[in-house]
Enzyme design. Structure first.
Site, PDB file in Angstrom:
ATOM      1  N   HIS A   1       0.872  -1.176   0.000  1.00  0.00           N
ATOM      2  CA  HIS A   1       0.000   0.000   0.000  1.00  0.00           C
ATOM      3  C   HIS A   1       0.908   1.224   0.000  1.00  0.00           C
ATOM      4  CE1 HIS A   1      -2.793   2.988   1.746  1.00  0.00           C
ATOM      5  NE2 HIS A   1      -3.796   2.175   1.451  1.00  0.00           N
TER       6      HIS A   1
ATOM      7  N   ASP B   1       3.396  -3.870   7.840  1.00  0.00           N
ATOM      8  CA  ASP B   1       2.085  -3.248   7.707  1.00  0.00           C
ATOM      9  C   ASP B   1       1.051  -4.336   7.958  1.00  0.00           C
ATOM     10  OD1 ASP B   1      -0.306  -2.122   6.969  1.00  0.00           O
ATOM     11  OD2 ASP B   1       0.301  -1.586   4.932  1.00  0.00           O
TER      12      ASP B   1
ATOM     13  N   GLN C   1      -4.204  -5.120   7.070  1.00  0.00           N
ATOM     14  CA  GLN C   1      -5.097  -6.182   6.604  1.00  0.00           C
ATOM     15  C   GLN C   1      -4.862  -7.481   7.361  1.00  0.00           C
ATOM     16  OE1 GLN C   1      -7.521  -5.471   4.483  1.00  0.00           O
ATOM     17  NE2 GLN C   1      -6.760  -3.393   4.165  1.00  0.00           N
TER      18      GLN C   1
ATOM     19  N   LYS D   1     -10.472  -0.906  10.616  1.00  0.00           N
ATOM     20  CA  LYS D   1     -10.590  -2.126   9.828  1.00  0.00           C
ATOM     21  C   LYS D   1     -10.994  -3.317  10.699  1.00  0.00           C
ATOM     22  CE  LYS D   1      -7.235  -0.415   6.477  1.00  0.00           C
ATOM     23  NZ  LYS D   1      -8.201   0.043   5.477  1.00  0.00           N
TER      24      LYS D   1
ATOM     25  N   CYS E   1      -4.771   2.582  -3.626  1.00  0.00           N
ATOM     26  CA  CYS E   1      -3.545   3.106  -3.007  1.00  0.00           C
ATOM     27  C   CYS E   1      -2.392   2.115  -3.141  1.00  0.00           C
ATOM     28  CB  CYS E   1      -3.783   3.455  -1.535  1.00  0.00           C
ATOM     29  SG  CYS E   1      -4.963   4.793  -1.285  1.00  0.00           S
TER      30      CYS E   1
END
Length: 427
Positions: A127, A205, A208, A231, A369
């Site tokens: 991302h 990251d 997700q 999220k 993104c």
């Protein structure tokens, strides 16, 4: 992909706690399949926010009145809840405004370790939030930025990755799970290799990854881990940067102000020894309370069962998409979690998403993104479908029906011209 059938009974139990998805009288609720952007908020999170705002709303720490003490207890409890959920010590949990903020803070704190001899290695699946901070850092420190492209399947090219990591690598930035294809990186294996061959710190990251499956950050082997609350069904503007204690003690804050110091004299500043030294200013107190409530909500369900249900939904979706003319699923790894995306040969992804919206199906279209990743996959934009534990087989079938309609309409022959459409309409 999983061969199991979706567990709609499990989804319906969760769905009952999601006000926006509750059955509306005389109308079907939206088939909400944009969860990789933001998950719907469960009622227990709303209740926790309302309770805090109406009974305990005050600023935290350094106050002796009852409201401040109650707010401080709630905020400190939220930090403990996050630590327990990710398998960390509470003093390793830094509250941020989200994953983007967390990754930018990480970059600023790690900048002093870089010079023109250093390099940063980033995967090509990222991302923008886990690419642009490192690109900026390479410009201001004169270090080299090395981006490892994905392989033909859309996964990290392991051989290319290993060639780029050297003894001069200081930072390796990796996504745990792509927000486009749902393809992941094996953080534990990659972290072991990186740490064996270099002194690099691994910044993950997890925006997700944390949503799909539950694991300890220590088992992942990374040194810093970022994620967002929204999220997970928490409010927007709350997130976390986990920093391993052994790393945190070497870092200086990237911002300064109230709540970070034990004493300030005319000439000296003495920072706190606790994690609060990395959280300047009044924190997002009710955001932290909401995040803790969201984590407690998900802890009430078996993580493996949730992931198996989601994987079965994606398997059904992918199988259906292969039968729809003009839809091309991106990536071909045997396992993907949380989402998938497809490019289109007819019209644009925006057309497909808008047609789906007209049929009560919410999906996302665009570059997500992740423009370098999409270009590596051979397109500039795609339709993304992302699932959550409250999605059902019915949601997936409604999405497939909407995509069949889009294919037919954009082909120019009307909806009756496609065999799948005719079959659907005669049921």
């Amino acid at each position: 992909m999983s061969a199991r059938q979706p567990d709609d009974a499990l989804a319906c139990r969760i769905r009952a706690a999601i006000p926006l998805l509750a059955d509306a009288e005389g109308a079907a609720p939206v088939a909400y399949l944009d969860n990789a952007a933001t998950m719907q908020m469960p009622r227990p999170v709303m209740d926790a926010l309302e309770a805090f705002r109406t009974t305990s709303y005050a600023n935290v720490h350094r106050g002796v009145h009852s409201l401040s003490l109650a707010a401080s207890d709630a905020f400190d409890g939220a930090r403990r809840a996050v630590a327990a959920f990710i398998g960390a010590d509470e003093q390793e949990v830094v509250f941020t405004s989200g994953a983007t903020d967390a990754l930018n803070r990480a970059a600023r704190m790690l900048a002093p370790a870089l010079d023109e001899r250093s390099n940063i290695v980033v995967s090509g699946l990222e991302h923008h939030s886990n690419l642009l901070p490192w690109r900026h850092l390479s410009r201001i420190t004169d270090c080299e930025l090395r981006v490892v492209p994905p392989d033909a399947r859309g996964a990290l090219d392991l051989s290319a990755f290993l060639q780029e990591v050297t003894e001069n690598t200081r930072i390796v930035a990796l996504t745990e799970l792509s927000n486009v294809t749902g393809i992941g990186c094996d953080l534990a294996a990659l972290s072991a290799v990186v740490h064996e061959g270099s002194d690099a710190l691994i910044v993950a990251d997890g925006a997700q990854g944390i949503v799909h499956g539950r694991r300890s950050v220590r088992d992942l082997g990374c040194d810093l881990y970022a994620f967002s609350g929204h999220k997970l069904g928490a409010p927007c503007d709350i997130g976390v940067l986990w920093i391993a204690a052994r790393v945190q003690e070497r870092l200086e804050p990237e911002s300064f102000g109230g709540g970070t110091v034990s004493e300030v004299t005319e000439k000296e500043t003495r920072l706190l020894g606790s994690v609060e030294r990395l959280e300047a200013g009044t924190p997002n107190i009710d955001g932290a309370v909401g995040l803790a409530a969201a984590l407690r909500f998900w802890e009430g369900f078996d993580a493996a069962a949730l992931l198996a249900h989601e994987d079965a939904l994606l398997a059904r979706l992918e199988a259906g998409l292969t039968l729809i003319e003009g839809a091309n699923v991106l990536g071909s790894c045997p396992a993907r979690h949380g989402c998938l995306a497809f490019s289109v040969d007819k019209g644009s992804p925006y057309d497909w998403a808008k047609i789906a919206d007209g049929r009560g199906v919410a999906v996302r279209s665009g570059h997500h993104c992740a423009q370098p990743y999409l270009r590596a996959l051979g397109c500039d934009a795609a339709v993304r479908v992302s699932v959550a534990p409250y999605n059902t087989t019915g949601d997936i079938d409604r999405a497939l029906a909407a995509f069949e309609t889009a294919s037919c309409l954009l082909k120019g022959g009307g909806c009756g011209g496609h065999a799948l459409c005719r079959e659907r309409h005669t049921r």
